[in-house]
Design a protein around this motif. Structure first.
Motif, short mmCIF file in Angstrom:
data_model
loop_
_atom_site.label_atom_id
_atom_site.label_comp_id
_atom_site.label_asym_id
_atom_site.label_seq_id
_atom_site.Cartn_x
_atom_site.Cartn_y
_atom_site.Cartn_z
N TRP A 107 0.83 -1.21 0.00
CA TRP A 107 0.00 0.00 0.00
C TRP A 107 0.86 1.25 0.00
O TRP A 107 1.75 1.39 0.84
CB TRP A 107 -0.89 0.05 1.24
CG TRP A 107 -2.02 -0.91 1.24
CD1 TRP A 107 -2.19 -1.95 2.13
CD2 TRP A 107 -3.15 -0.94 0.36
NE1 TRP A 107 -3.36 -2.62 1.83
CE2 TRP A 107 -3.96 -2.02 0.75
CE3 TRP A 107 -3.55 -0.16 -0.73
CZ2 TRP A 107 -5.15 -2.34 0.11
CZ3 TRP A 107 -4.73 -0.47 -1.38
CH2 TRP A 107 -5.51 -1.56 -0.96
N HIS A 108 0.59 2.14 -0.90
CA HIS A 108 1.29 3.43 -0.96
C HIS A 108 0.52 4.35 -1.89
O HIS A 108 -0.41 3.92 -2.59
CB HIS A 108 2.72 3.25 -1.51
CG HIS A 108 2.74 2.91 -2.96
ND1 HIS A 108 2.49 1.63 -3.43
CD2 HIS A 108 2.95 3.67 -4.06
CE1 HIS A 108 2.55 1.63 -4.75
NE2 HIS A 108 2.82 2.86 -5.16
N SER A 109 0.92 5.63 -1.90
CA SER A 109 0.48 6.49 -3.00
C SER A 109 1.71 7.23 -3.47
O SER A 109 2.68 7.40 -2.72
CB SER A 109 -0.63 7.43 -2.57
OG SER A 109 -0.10 8.37 -1.69
N ASP A 110 1.68 7.65 -4.73
CA ASP A 110 2.85 8.31 -5.32
C ASP A 110 2.65 9.82 -5.18
O ASP A 110 2.36 10.50 -6.14
CB ASP A 110 3.01 7.85 -6.77
CG ASP A 110 3.24 6.35 -6.83
OD1 ASP A 110 4.30 5.91 -6.39
OD2 ASP A 110 2.33 5.62 -7.26
N ASP A 111 2.76 10.27 -3.93
CA ASP A 111 2.44 11.67 -3.64
C ASP A 111 3.63 12.42 -3.07
O ASP A 111 3.46 13.42 -2.39
CB ASP A 111 1.24 11.74 -2.68
CG ASP A 111 1.57 11.10 -1.34
OD1 ASP A 111 2.59 10.38 -1.24
OD2 ASP A 111 0.80 11.30 -0.39
N LEU A 128 -4.95 5.12 -1.79
CA LEU A 128 -3.71 4.33 -1.78
C LEU A 128 -3.89 3.20 -2.79
O LEU A 128 -5.03 2.82 -3.10
CB LEU A 128 -3.49 3.70 -0.40
CG LEU A 128 -3.36 4.65 0.79
CD1 LEU A 128 -3.36 3.84 2.08
CD2 LEU A 128 -2.08 5.48 0.68
N HIS A 129 -2.79 2.64 -3.28
CA HIS A 129 -2.91 1.47 -4.17
C HIS A 129 -1.86 0.43 -3.83
O HIS A 129 -0.85 0.74 -3.20
CB HIS A 129 -2.84 1.88 -5.65
CG HIS A 129 -1.64 2.69 -6.03
ND1 HIS A 129 -1.63 4.06 -6.05
CD2 HIS A 129 -0.41 2.32 -6.40
CE1 HIS A 129 -0.45 4.49 -6.43
NE2 HIS A 129 0.32 3.45 -6.65
N GLN A 130 -2.12 -0.79 -4.25
CA GLN A 130 -1.15 -1.88 -4.05
C GLN A 130 -1.30 -2.92 -5.15
O GLN A 130 -2.35 -2.99 -5.82
CB GLN A 130 -1.35 -2.56 -2.69
CG GLN A 130 -2.62 -3.40 -2.59
CD GLN A 130 -2.58 -4.43 -1.48
OE1 GLN A 130 -1.53 -4.82 -0.99
NE2 GLN A 130 -3.75 -4.91 -1.07
N PHE A 170 4.56 6.14 -15.85
CA PHE A 170 5.05 7.41 -16.38
C PHE A 170 4.68 8.50 -15.40
O PHE A 170 3.53 8.57 -14.94
CB PHE A 170 4.44 7.69 -17.76
CG PHE A 170 4.95 6.75 -18.82
CD1 PHE A 170 6.05 7.10 -19.60
CD2 PHE A 170 4.37 5.51 -19.02
CE1 PHE A 170 6.54 6.24 -20.57
CE2 PHE A 170 4.85 4.64 -19.98
CZ PHE A 170 5.94 5.01 -20.76
N ARG A 171 5.67 9.34 -15.08
CA ARG A 171 5.48 10.38 -14.04
C ARG A 171 6.16 11.66 -14.45
O ARG A 171 7.07 11.63 -15.29
CB ARG A 171 6.18 9.93 -12.74
CG ARG A 171 5.69 8.61 -12.20
CD ARG A 171 6.81 7.87 -11.51
NE ARG A 171 6.35 6.55 -11.06
CZ ARG A 171 6.05 6.24 -9.82
NH1 ARG A 171 6.22 7.14 -8.87
NH2 ARG A 171 5.61 5.04 -9.50
N ASN A 172 5.77 12.78 -13.83
CA ASN A 172 6.51 14.02 -13.98
C ASN A 172 7.19 14.37 -12.67
O ASN A 172 6.54 14.36 -11.62
CB ASN A 172 5.59 15.16 -14.41
CG ASN A 172 5.40 15.13 -15.92
OD1 ASN A 172 6.38 15.08 -16.67
ND2 ASN A 172 4.16 15.12 -16.37
MN MN Z 1 2.37 3.54 -7.18
#
Ligand code: MN
Ligand code: AKG
Length: 209
Positions: free
Chosen positions: A125-129, A184-186, A202-204
């Motif tokens: 579990w996490h978020s890319d924040d 959150l996602h996992q 893909f991220r900025n």
């Molecule tokens: Mn992620």
């Protein structure tokens, strides 16, 4: 030598997934079966995979997946307290990014590759924040190989049921506005899965400060 990178536009099935407070869009066959198999084979073979370790409660634990980070110059990634040096975009990754742009209109300056060798590999579990991704990050997630369950749960609203999306080979999931800030996602372990899966997020990245 990579072949067939200039493909015709796919006739893509697009699904908007409605969840509270956030937007998700799922493109089922962003890449054809042939394209997906080709990218899978080439990325598995040609990526300089890292097997990082994290320190937790005084113990060193290998991450349950392999990773590689590619970006424009200067877009440095840090996760789990590590700074990861970026590799330069390859032709294949640019071709995949072009397809993401053609379908979603989105452009990115970096991509994190995850290799799940089989169903024992996972991400918790996490978020890319993280602040380096800016205030409300939009992330485009491309999958090749074994279909895996991807689960989201709301960060604050306990009355919201978790949402499961099966990420199929060749799919593109755009995690849009508020998906990182509110959810959150996992990717849980799935012991019966014996085949590998690749995921490209893909991220900025924005410069510090
Ligand atoms: Mn992620
Ligand atoms: O493999 C996936 O589908 C998700 C990967 C992910 O969440 C990440 O790298 O931040």
């Amino acid at each position: 030598m990579t072949q067939g990178l200039l493909f015709e536009e796919p006739n893509c099935d697009v699904r908007r997934i409605v969840i509270s407070d956030a937007e998700l869009t799922y493109y089922r066959q962003a890449f054809s079966i042939d394209e997906s198999q080709q990218f899978m084979r080439e990325l598995m073979a040609n990526t300089p995979w890292r097997h990082d370790e994290i320190r937790m409660h005084g113990r060193v634990i290998p991450l349950p997946r392999l990773q590689a980070w590619y970006s424009d110059e200067g877009a440095k990634l840090s996760y789990s307290g590590m700074h990861v040096e970026a590799l330069r975009w390859t032709d294949q990754l640019q071709a995949i990014a072009q397809r993401v742009k053609a379908l979603s209109g989105l452009e990115f300056n970096g991509v994190l590759l995850n290799c799940y060798r089989d169903g024992n590999d996972s991400v918790g579990w996490h978020s890319d924040d993280e602040s380096e991704f800016g205030p409300n990050p939009i992330i485009a997630s491309v999958s090749f190989g074994a279909a895996r369950d991807f689960i989201l749960k709301h960060r604050f609203r306990l009355d919201e049921k978790p949402v499961k999306i099966i990420l199929e080979s060749g799919s593109l999931l755009v995690m849009g506005t508020n998906a990182q800030t509110h959810w959150l996602h996992q990717l849980p372990k799935r012991k019966r899965i014996t085949e590998p899966r690749l995921n490209l997020t893909f991220r900025n990245i924005y410069p510090a400060g």
